[in-house]
Write an enzyme that holds these catalytic residues in place. Sequence first.
Site, short mmCIF file in Angstrom:
data_model
loop_
_atom_site.label_atom_id
_atom_site.label_comp_id
_atom_site.label_asym_id
_atom_site.label_seq_id
_atom_site.Cartn_x
_atom_site.Cartn_y
_atom_site.Cartn_z
N THR A 14 0.81 -1.22 0.00
CA THR A 14 0.00 0.00 0.00
C THR A 14 0.85 1.27 0.00
OG1 THR A 14 -0.13 0.11 2.42
CG2 THR A 14 -1.82 -1.18 1.29
N ASP A 15 0.15 2.37 -0.32
CA ASP A 15 0.78 3.68 -0.21
C ASP A 15 0.50 4.25 1.18
OD1 ASP A 15 -1.89 4.57 -0.26
OD2 ASP A 15 -1.77 5.33 -2.30
N PHE A 16 0.83 5.49 1.40
CA PHE A 16 0.66 6.13 2.71
C PHE A 16 -0.79 6.12 3.17
CE2 PHE A 16 0.23 9.95 5.42
CZ PHE A 16 1.11 9.56 6.43
N ILE A 19 -3.94 2.38 0.54
CA ILE A 19 -4.52 1.90 -0.72
C ILE A 19 -3.41 1.20 -1.51
CG2 ILE A 19 -5.51 2.65 -2.92
CD1 ILE A 19 -6.84 4.94 -1.36
#
Length: 147
Positions: A14-16, A19
Site C-alpha cells: 500500500t501507499d501512505f 490503498i
Amino acid sequence: MSFTLEQRVYIEDTDFGGIVYYVNYLKFMERARTEMLRSFGFSQQSLSADNVLFVVSQLESRYLQPACLDDELLVEAAIEASGAAKLLFKQSIRRKSDSELLCTAHVTVVCVSADSKKPRRLPSGLKMCVTETIEPSTDRAGVKGAG
C-alpha cells in the site's frame, strides 16, 4: 478455464493512505499467471531449465476501485488466445468479501529462449494444456485470437 489465486493486501503493498499502489496489482497478476502455469505442471524453475522464459510484451489495465490494507483479493487469470510463441491473458482482481471488481487487464506474454532472449515456440506440452483452457473473448474490439 480460469485460475484464481487468493491474495491478501499487506502494508508493503500500500501507499501512505493504505490503498494498494497501482504497480502492485500487476505483481498480483504476475503471481496468478505463474501459479496457473504451475497448476499445468510448469514451474518457473522447470521452464528455465528447459531454456524457456516468458516476458510481458503488451499490457492494458484498468483500475476501477481501490483495494485496501488487509483486503482479501481474488486474482483471476484466463488464457484468451495463444500463438506459436505467445499467450494472451485476460485478468481481473476482485475483493473477496463483496466480489467488487477492482482491476482488469489484458496481458500478452511472449515465450523466449533464456539464453538468446529471442522468441521461441511454446513448449509442446504447455501448448497442449493451453489449447484445452482457452476462453475466447470478443470484448476487445472483436479480437478473438492472437497470431
